[in-house]
Design a protein around this motif. Structure first.
Motif, PDB file in Angstrom:
ATOM      1  N   LYS A   1       0.826  -1.201   0.000  1.00 46.31           N
ATOM      2  CA  LYS A   1       0.000   0.000   0.000  1.00 46.31           C
ATOM      3  C   LYS A   1       0.869   1.263   0.000  1.00 46.31           C
ATOM      4  CE  LYS A   1      -4.226  -1.452  -0.206  1.00 46.31           C
ATOM      5  NZ  LYS A   1      -5.048  -1.092  -1.386  1.00 46.31           N
ATOM      6  N   ARG A   2       2.042   1.182   0.649  1.00 44.80           N
ATOM      7  CA  ARG A   2       2.943   2.339   0.690  1.00 44.80           C
ATOM      8  C   ARG A   2       3.704   2.510  -0.619  1.00 44.80           C
ATOM      9  NH1 ARG A   2       4.411   0.054   5.603  1.00 44.80           N
ATOM     10  NH2 ARG A   2       6.391  -0.622   4.676  1.00 44.80           N
ATOM     11  N   SER A   3       4.222   1.401  -1.152  1.00 43.58           N
ATOM     12  CA  SER A   3       5.179   1.495  -2.266  1.00 43.58           C
ATOM     13  C   SER A   3       4.690   0.891  -3.574  1.00 43.58           C
ATOM     14  CB  SER A   3       6.483   0.802  -1.866  1.00 43.58           C
ATOM     15  OG  SER A   3       6.253  -0.581  -1.626  1.00 43.58           O
ATOM     16  N   GLN A   4       3.530   0.213  -3.534  1.00 39.73           N
ATOM     17  CA  GLN A   4       3.003  -0.471  -4.723  1.00 39.73           C
ATOM     18  C   GLN A   4       3.981  -1.514  -5.266  1.00 39.73           C
ATOM     19  OE1 GLN A   4      -0.320   0.148  -6.107  1.00 39.73           O
ATOM     20  NE2 GLN A   4      -0.346   0.925  -4.014  1.00 39.73           N
ATOM     21  N   THR A   5       4.785  -2.090  -4.369  1.00 43.80           N
ATOM     22  CA  THR A   5       5.738  -3.124  -4.760  1.00 43.80           C
ATOM     23  C   THR A   5       5.011  -4.453  -4.951  1.00 43.80           C
ATOM     24  OG1 THR A   5       7.459  -2.044  -3.461  1.00 43.80           O
ATOM     25  CG2 THR A   5       7.877  -4.309  -4.135  1.00 43.80           C
ATOM     26  N   LEU A   6       5.276  -5.091  -6.070  1.00 45.72           N
ATOM     27  CA  LEU A   6       4.605  -6.331  -6.433  1.00 45.72           C
ATOM     28  C   LEU A   6       4.848  -7.432  -5.393  1.00 45.72           C
ATOM     29  CD1 LEU A   6       2.923  -7.112  -8.913  1.00 45.72           C
ATOM     30  CD2 LEU A   6       4.989  -8.112  -9.878  1.00 45.72           C
ATOM     31  N   SER A   7       3.854  -8.281  -5.206  1.00 51.82           N
ATOM     32  CA  SER A   7       3.994  -9.407  -4.289  1.00 51.82           C
ATOM     33  C   SER A   7       2.916 -10.429  -4.595  1.00 51.82           C
ATOM     34  CB  SER A   7       3.871  -8.928  -2.837  1.00 51.82           C
ATOM     35  OG  SER A   7       4.256  -9.937  -1.937  1.00 51.82           O
ATOM     36  N   SER A   8       3.213 -11.706  -4.339  1.00 46.55           N
ATOM     37  CA  SER A   8       2.226 -12.767  -4.571  1.00 46.55           C
ATOM     38  C   SER A   8       2.122 -13.664  -3.350  1.00 46.55           C
ATOM     39  CB  SER A   8       2.600 -13.608  -5.800  1.00 46.55           C
ATOM     40  OG  SER A   8       2.421 -12.872  -6.984  1.00 46.55           O
ATOM     41  N   LEU A   9       0.979 -14.299  -3.238  1.00 42.40           N
ATOM     42  CA  LEU A   9       0.690 -15.192  -2.123  1.00 42.40           C
ATOM     43  C   LEU A   9       0.322 -16.564  -2.667  1.00 42.40           C
ATOM     44  CD1 LEU A   9       0.061 -15.748   0.892  1.00 42.40           C
ATOM     45  CD2 LEU A   9      -2.223 -14.786   0.482  1.00 42.40           C
ATOM     46  N   VAL A  10       0.905 -17.604  -2.053  1.00 51.31           N
ATOM     47  CA  VAL A  10       0.582 -18.984  -2.420  1.00 51.31           C
ATOM     48  C   VAL A  10       0.009 -19.681  -1.192  1.00 51.31           C
ATOM     49  CG1 VAL A  10       1.483 -21.198  -3.228  1.00 51.31           C
ATOM     50  CG2 VAL A  10       2.462 -19.059  -4.109  1.00 51.31           C
ATOM     51  N   MET A  11      -1.152 -20.257  -1.338  1.00 51.07           N
ATOM     52  CA  MET A  11      -1.736 -21.103  -0.299  1.00 51.07           C
ATOM     53  C   MET A  11      -1.848 -22.520  -0.863  1.00 51.07           C
ATOM     54  SD  MET A  11      -2.182 -19.041   2.237  1.00 51.07           S
ATOM     55  CE  MET A  11      -3.158 -20.078   3.339  1.00 51.07           C
ATOM     56  N   PHE A  12      -1.495 -23.502  -0.062  1.00 49.55           N
ATOM     57  CA  PHE A  12      -1.607 -24.886  -0.540  1.00 49.55           C
ATOM     58  C   PHE A  12      -1.840 -25.832   0.619  1.00 49.55           C
ATOM     59  CE2 PHE A  12       2.888 -24.478   0.461  1.00 49.55           C
ATOM     60  CZ  PHE A  12       3.276 -25.727   0.930  1.00 49.55           C
TER      61      PHE A  12
ATOM     62  N   SER B   1       3.121 -41.916  -0.450  1.00 45.31           N
ATOM     63  CA  SER B   1       3.163 -40.917  -1.508  1.00 45.31           C
ATOM     64  C   SER B   1       1.972 -39.978  -1.334  1.00 45.31           C
ATOM     65  CB  SER B   1       3.107 -41.578  -2.885  1.00 45.31           C
ATOM     66  OG  SER B   1       4.247 -42.399  -3.092  1.00 45.31           O
ATOM     67  N   PHE B   2       2.133 -38.758  -1.777  1.00 46.40           N
ATOM     68  CA  PHE B   2       1.062 -37.775  -1.592  1.00 46.40           C
ATOM     69  C   PHE B   2       1.236 -36.653  -2.614  1.00 46.40           C
ATOM     70  CE2 PHE B   2       4.658 -36.560   0.909  1.00 46.40           C
ATOM     71  CZ  PHE B   2       4.761 -35.182   0.764  1.00 46.40           C
ATOM     72  N   THR B   3       0.221 -35.808  -2.733  1.00 46.90           N
ATOM     73  CA  THR B   3       0.270 -34.656  -3.624  1.00 46.90           C
ATOM     74  C   THR B   3      -0.257 -33.437  -2.881  1.00 46.90           C
ATOM     75  OG1 THR B   3      -1.932 -35.115  -4.512  1.00 46.90           O
ATOM     76  CG2 THR B   3      -0.043 -36.061  -5.690  1.00 46.90           C
ATOM     77  N   VAL B   4      -0.066 -32.269  -3.490  1.00 43.09           N
ATOM     78  CA  VAL B   4      -0.593 -31.033  -2.913  1.00 43.09           C
ATOM     79  C   VAL B   4      -1.330 -30.248  -3.985  1.00 43.09           C
ATOM     80  CG1 VAL B   4       1.191 -30.854  -1.125  1.00 43.09           C
ATOM     81  CG2 VAL B   4       1.552 -29.748  -3.353  1.00 43.09           C
ATOM     82  N   SER B   5      -2.261 -29.406  -3.542  1.00 43.41           N
ATOM     83  CA  SER B   5      -2.973 -28.493  -4.423  1.00 43.41           C
ATOM     84  C   SER B   5      -2.641 -27.069  -3.992  1.00 43.41           C
ATOM     85  CB  SER B   5      -4.478 -28.718  -4.338  1.00 43.41           C
ATOM     86  OG  SER B   5      -4.811 -30.014  -4.784  1.00 43.41           O
ATOM     87  N   LEU B   6      -2.479 -26.178  -4.982  1.00 42.75           N
ATOM     88  CA  LEU B   6      -2.001 -24.840  -4.684  1.00 42.75           C
ATOM     89  C   LEU B   6      -2.859 -23.765  -5.342  1.00 42.75           C
ATOM     90  CD1 LEU B   6       0.653 -26.783  -5.742  1.00 42.75           C
ATOM     91  CD2 LEU B   6       1.803 -25.068  -4.353  1.00 42.75           C
ATOM     92  N   GLY B   7      -2.936 -22.616  -4.665  1.00 40.54           N
ATOM     93  CA  GLY B   7      -3.616 -21.448  -5.214  1.00 40.54           C
ATOM     94  C   GLY B   7      -2.706 -20.239  -5.118  1.00 40.54           C
TER      95      GLY B   7
END
Length: 312
Positions: A175-186, A268-274
């Motif tokens: 909000k201060r600098s408009q610096t790009l950023s991303s969030l991953v939830m899995f 064995s297992f897998t993950v799902s990501l957003g």
């Protein structure tokens, strides 16, 4: 002259270092404390320049200190926190103490002659090793407690509370600098089935494998945390959605190929990501989190073991 004799005895036996130097920095008094800890006898020290005798002394710093005492006719001080030691003496309690070196507080006192002019300076060396090491140990303990308070015990990742604090900070930074950023939830696909089939301890091993794999892939600037039982979050500063998706796919593929061995069983297992890139229309960090979760749930609905990027 018994009083003078007593005084000399006290100077030699007191458990404080006493060094008297003249204006040329030549040693005029060197007591028993200094002799015992330095290995330099009084007869060797007296009349010698202190910097010649101890070339490891911080000459510029000590010269300024002593000259200020001569010029201002006032005391000068230094604590172990400012400078751990003046003389490099070993601690005389190496077995019971917690430091091999002696921590020292220093006081420099002006000594005047009959004409009231400062002719010499007396350096007092106090051994404060016990105080210093106790404070250092306390600070270390407090730092460890602070670390534990923000760390998930099972995985070593940030716990949910601390991770959300970091998420809020990253949102404020945007909000201060408009610096790009991303969030991953899995999260781990069919994790209940893992627990039901192999047991909760085996499930813990799977969670730990996910955490260790995540840590091996993330950058120093990335901020990962265990959000819930089998759900995780990663904040990726200065990363757009496409870049975050590439990182997510690397993580997904590595975990899909992983096999956790537990008591002779192979799991064995897998993950799902957003993935969700931060946008200027968001007013609270919770919206960022919600959109990443929505992308995660779409991965679940579409068959799991995949990455979905939130689209507006």
């Amino acid at each position: 002259m018994p009083r003078l004799h007593w005084l000399m005895q006290m100077l030699q036996t007191v458990d404080v270092g006493l060094v008297v130097v003249d204006r040329a920095f030549d040693i005029q008094l060197w007591n028993g404390f200094m002799e015992n800890h330095s290995g330099v006898r009084t007869s060797q020290a007296r009349g010698n320049n202190i910097f010649s005798l101890f070339p490891e002394l911080p000459d510029q710093w000590l010269t300024r200190k002593i000259e200020s005492v001569f010029t201002l006719d006032s005391r000068a001080y230094s604590t172990w926190e400012q400078r751990p030691h003046l003389f490099k003496f070993k601690s005389y309690r190496p077995l019971t103490g917690k430091s091999e070196q002696m921590y020292q507080n220093i006081t420099i006192i002006p000594l005047t002659g009959m004409d009231k002019r400062v002719t010499h300076a007396c350096i007092l060396v106090y051994d404060v090793t016990d105080i210093a090491t106790s404070k250092i140990e306390l600070e270390k303990a407090n730092q460890e407690l602070a670390r534990l308070s923000r760390t998930d015990r099972l995985t070593g990742l940030n716990n949910r509370g601390h991770w959300e604090e970091r998420l809020s900070q990253e949102f404020s930074r945007f909000k201060r600098s408009q610096t790009l950023s991303s969030l991953v939830m899995f999260d781990i696909d069919h994790f209940k089935q893992v627990n039901d089939t192999f047991g909760h301890q085996a499930g813990d091993e799977v969670i730990k494998r996910v955490a260790s794999t995540l840590l091996s892939l993330q950058r120093e600037t990335d901020i990962s945390g265990r959000y819930g039982g089998e759900e995780f979050g990663v904040i990726l500063p200065e990363t757009n959605a496409e870049q975050a998706s590439i990182m997510s796919e690397r993580l997904r593929a590595k975990l899909e190929a992983a096999v956790v061995e537990y008591e002779g069983q192979h799991i064995s297992f897998t993950v799902s990501l957003g993935v969700c890139e931060i946008t200027s229309d968001m007013t609270e960090y919770s919206q960022w989190l919600e959109r990443a979760d929505q992308a995660l749930y779409r991965s679940k609905r579409n068959g799991r073991n995949q990455t979905t990027v939130h689209s507006t």
